[in-house]
Design a protein around this motif. Structure first.
Motif, PDB file in Angstrom:
ATOM      1  N   ARG A   1       5.094 -18.712  81.132  1.00  0.00           N
ATOM      2  CA  ARG A   1       4.325 -19.442  82.133  1.00  0.00           C
ATOM      3  C   ARG A   1       3.206 -18.547  82.636  1.00  0.00           C
ATOM      4  NH1 ARG A   1       4.710 -24.984  83.263  1.00  0.00           N
ATOM      5  NH2 ARG A   1       3.619 -25.376  85.231  1.00  0.00           N
ATOM      6  N   ALA A   2       1.981 -19.064  82.645  1.00  0.00           N
ATOM      7  CA  ALA A   2       0.851 -18.244  83.042  1.00  0.00           C
ATOM      8  C   ALA A   2      -0.260 -19.133  83.604  1.00  0.00           C
ATOM      9  CB  ALA A   2       0.331 -17.432  81.861  1.00  0.00           C
TER      10      ALA A   2
ATOM     11  N   TRP B   1      -5.667 -23.845  84.718  1.00  0.00           N
ATOM     12  CA  TRP B   1      -4.386 -24.235  84.136  1.00  0.00           C
ATOM     13  C   TRP B   1      -3.263 -23.317  84.585  1.00  0.00           C
ATOM     14  CZ3 TRP B   1      -5.268 -28.795  82.486  1.00  0.00           C
ATOM     15  CH2 TRP B   1      -6.507 -29.117  81.902  1.00  0.00           C
ATOM     16  N   ASP B   2      -2.130 -23.937  84.910  1.00  0.00           N
ATOM     17  CA  ASP B   2      -0.870 -23.247  85.202  1.00  0.00           C
ATOM     18  C   ASP B   2       0.174 -23.914  84.324  1.00  0.00           C
ATOM     19  OD1 ASP B   2       1.470 -22.160  86.128  1.00  0.00           O
ATOM     20  OD2 ASP B   2       1.037 -22.451  88.250  1.00  0.00           O
TER      21      ASP B   2
ATOM     22  N   LEU C   1       0.328 -12.643  74.082  1.00  0.00           N
ATOM     23  CA  LEU C   1       0.514 -11.311  73.548  1.00  0.00           C
ATOM     24  C   LEU C   1      -0.557 -10.410  74.147  1.00  0.00           C
ATOM     25  CD1 LEU C   1       2.126  -9.537  71.514  1.00  0.00           C
ATOM     26  CD2 LEU C   1       0.277  -9.954  69.884  1.00  0.00           C
ATOM     27  N   HIS C   2      -0.183  -9.159  74.436  1.00  0.00           N
ATOM     28  CA  HIS C   2      -1.157  -8.196  74.923  1.00  0.00           C
ATOM     29  C   HIS C   2      -2.273  -8.012  73.892  1.00  0.00           C
ATOM     30  CE1 HIS C   2       1.200  -6.653  78.402  1.00  0.00           C
ATOM     31  NE2 HIS C   2       2.209  -7.081  77.672  1.00  0.00           N
ATOM     32  N   GLN C   3      -3.509  -8.043  74.364  1.00  0.00           N
ATOM     33  CA  GLN C   3      -4.672  -7.896  73.486  1.00  0.00           C
ATOM     34  C   GLN C   3      -4.670  -6.564  72.749  1.00  0.00           C
ATOM     35  OE1 GLN C   3      -7.022 -10.133  72.757  1.00  0.00           O
ATOM     36  NE2 GLN C   3      -8.197  -8.710  71.466  1.00  0.00           N
ATOM     37  N   ALA C   4      -4.006  -5.550  73.322  1.00  0.00           N
ATOM     38  CA  ALA C   4      -4.001  -4.219  72.703  1.00  0.00           C
ATOM     39  C   ALA C   4      -3.461  -4.247  71.279  1.00  0.00           C
ATOM     40  CB  ALA C   4      -3.182  -3.251  73.558  1.00  0.00           C
TER      41      ALA C   4
END
Length: 245
Positions: free
Chosen positions: A22-23, A28-29, A35-38
């Motif tokens: 959930r983000a 938008w919620d 995934l981490h962009q790193a």
């Protein structure tokens, strides 16, 4: 990182597992595949093309036939029933969709001899997939929280790499790394070899002597943009596999 690197290219297709979370984004919620962009940045910096893999367990063999390499990424605790244990008081809530997906990916990748890199949870998933078990709360054994000092704070861990290992050829015999884990390998799967050990005895890296490229580390190499050796090794192995096909 310059713009030509960050925009990607036409290198080997490297799958990166993601998780459902959930983000909030813009207005938008809702649930996102995250995934981490790193991770993406290091795959691209190593000459690969990143492909995000949200949980969809039935599709594992179909998906991997179109990829050249796989990264099992970090994240939440694996459900202990997957390795024959009841859940302990410090073990997080299960993410069954991701567990099922990554177990299917791990088995399919091994069947296809696909180059695989496991990161943190990814090491644990490789070990469980191959018949090993996990220690559910490392601080109970070692007496400190250095591997995961606080929520959202990475610990710095010194790891000794066995000189005879293939991992040592990639990263050397001593590394100081970013760690964020409270679980680790308990019983090592028979097909794996422990090749990286922290000062407190925690297994921090494993490899398979039988597979072309199967390395897994308990630390987070994606957190050091200046050290892409593990991701470079994966992309190079994927490129060799493409050439040999």
């Amino acid at each position: 990182m310059d713009s030509s690197v960050s925009e990607g290219g036409t290198g080997p297709l490297i799958g990166l597992t993601t998780y459902r979370e959930r983000a909030q984004s813009l207005v938008w919620d809702t649930d996102f595949a995250l995934l981490h962009q790193a991770y993406v940045d290091l795959v691209v910096a190593a000459g690969g093309t990143a492909v995000l893999l949200p949980p969809q367990p039935a599709s594992a063999p179909h998906v991997l036939q179109r990829l050249d390499g796989l990264v099992l990424t970090g994240g939440a605790d694996i459900e202990p029933s997957r390795y024959g244990q009841a859940s302990g008081p410090r073990t997080g809530a299960p993410r069954r969709d991701r567990d099922e997906w990554e177990l299917a990916l791990a088995h399919a990748a091994l069947d296809l001899k696909l180059p695989v890199l496991g990161v943190c949870r990814g090491l644990q998933m490789v070990n469980v997939a191959l018949g090993g078990t996990l220690e559910q709360h490392v601080p109970d054994r070692v007496g400190h929280a250095g591997h995961q000092p606080a929520p959202g704070q990475f610990g710095r861990t010194d790891v000794r790499i066995k000189a005879s290992s293939r991992l040592a050829a990639l990263v050397g015999e001593q590394v100081t790394v970013h760690c964020y884990h409270h679980q680790s390998v308990a019983v090592l799967a028979p097909a794996l070899r422990a090749v990286g050990i922290a000062d407190d005895g925690t297994i921090e890296a494993v490899e398979s002597p039988e597979e072309p490229f199967l390395f897994a580390v308990q630390w987070h190499p994606e957190q050091d943009p200046n050290d892409r050796r593990l991701f470079q090794g994966l992309v190079d192995a994927a490129r060799r596999r493409m050439t040999d096909a």
